[in-house]
Design an enzyme around this catalytic site. Structure first.
Site, PDB file in Angstrom:
ATOM      1  CB  SER A 118      -0.920   0.002   1.225  1.00  0.00           C
ATOM      2  OG  SER A 118      -0.182  -0.220   2.405  1.00  0.00           O
ATOM      3  CG  HIS A 139      -3.102  -0.931  -2.746  1.00  0.00           C
ATOM      4  ND1 HIS A 139      -3.344   0.396  -2.446  1.00  0.00           N
ATOM      5  CD2 HIS A 139      -3.279  -1.608  -1.578  1.00  0.00           C
ATOM      6  CE1 HIS A 139      -3.659   0.503  -1.164  1.00  0.00           C
ATOM      7  NE2 HIS A 139      -3.632  -0.694  -0.629  1.00  0.00           N
ATOM      8  CD  GLU A 151      -4.065   3.163  -5.016  1.00  0.00           C
ATOM      9  OE1 GLU A 151      -4.018   4.394  -5.168  1.00  0.00           O
ATOM     10  OE2 GLU A 151      -3.503   2.574  -4.073  1.00  0.00           O
ATOM     11  CG  ASN A 189      -2.733   3.816   1.971  1.00  0.00           C
ATOM     12  OD1 ASN A 189      -3.678   3.919   2.741  1.00  0.00           O
ATOM     13  ND2 ASN A 189      -2.350   2.646   1.494  1.00  0.00           N
TER      14      ASN A 189
END
Length: 296
Positions: A118, A139, A151, A189
């Protein structure tokens, strides 16, 4: 790509294995111990039961899904016929580099090596292998069987063929893939963790309490879950690790983890996984909630 290997039977790993297996892929699920694998399979079975209860799956489909998963404790044995390996181990750079080196040595030459990291650089992970053009970030979001986003992160050397194959594979899984470039924290993130960190800062400065902060974000910003509760579900240790990666990568103080987060992790208060974080998830607390349901 027909033969899938998932490294790690924890929260993300068992969710990824579940998703591939339910879509009809053969999955080799790998972890360090039979006990970890048993816990992962139990979680998958429980989650499949929840889908059945909602009328979206049959008992026969559950049996087929579980039948598509084979467990291993040996990466080399699990990976020998792999077309795609998805690493979903703990968010620890040294551990991931070690696993990727082992994956590279064990998998066929045409096998794509993906990581569910992440925050950690795909380019750096790829450099631990002899096939950087076949290394990519994939991800997933938690809970994997439900959340649609993936992702897809290209490293410096990731080939177009690798990207296209993983992008299409994500669509086959019923996901919505989004192309993202290789910077610390990627998109999800990089935006989410500073928000969580700021919520912790707000608590640390005694602006408001835990439930009050989460209520403001849920009712005022239409978030389905408050940032402190979300941090508990992600794992406070994971949040800390991601913030540290971004702080090291950008050298920007806005990514520096709040001291309260650091202390909670050192104290073992990691959220749901440990039974306590910003909220109490212990068995005694659950019993207390059940008791209150019967009190008029």
């Amino acid at each position: 790509m027909k033969n899938i290997v998932v490294i790690g039977a924890g929260t993300m790993g068992n969710g990824i294995a579940h998703t591939f297996a339910q879509t009809g892929f053969k999955v080799n699920l790998v972890d360090v111990s039979p006990e970890a694998l048993d816990r992962g399979l139990k979680t998958i079975s429980t989650n499949l039961d929840r889908i059945i209860a909602k009328g979206n799956l049959t008992e026969e489909q559950k049996a087929e899904t579980l039948g598509n998963i084979t467990t291993f404790t040996d990466v080399s044995e699990a990976a020998k016929n792999a077309d795609l390996i998805v690493e979903a181990a703990t968010e620890n750079q040294d551990l991931k580099l070690k696993i990727f080196k082992q994956m590279d040595e064990s998998a066929p030459e045409n096998c794509i090596l993906a990581t569910n990291t992440s925050s950690i650089s795909i380019t750096k992970i790829a450099a631990a292998t002899k096939r950087p053009e076949k290394v990519i970030g994939m991800h997933f979001m938690n809970p994997v069987p439900i959340m649609k986003l993936v992702e897809i992160i290209k490293g410096y050397s990731t080939s177009k063929e690798t990207f296209d194959a993983v992008y299409q594979m994500s669509k086959t899984l019923g996901k919505v893939p989004v192309e993202v470039n290789d910077y610390p924290g990627f998109v999800a993130n990089r935006i989410l963790m500073p928000m969580i960190n700021e919520a912790i800062e707000t608590l640390y400065n005694n602006v408001a309490g835990v439930e009050e902060i989460d209520t403001v974000m849920k009712l005022g910003m239409a978030h389905p879950m408050g940032p402190l509760q979300l941090a508990d579900f992600i794992g406070l240790d994971v949040c800390l690790a991601i913030l540290n990666v971004m702080y090291d990568g950008f050298k920007n103080p806005k990514y520096a983890p709040n001291p309260l987060l650091v202390n909670m992790v050192m104290a073992g208060k990691l959220g749901v996984k440990s039974g306590e974080g910003f909220y109490d998830y212990s068995e005694s607390k659950k019993a207390e909630k059940v008791a209150k349901m019967f009190v008029k």
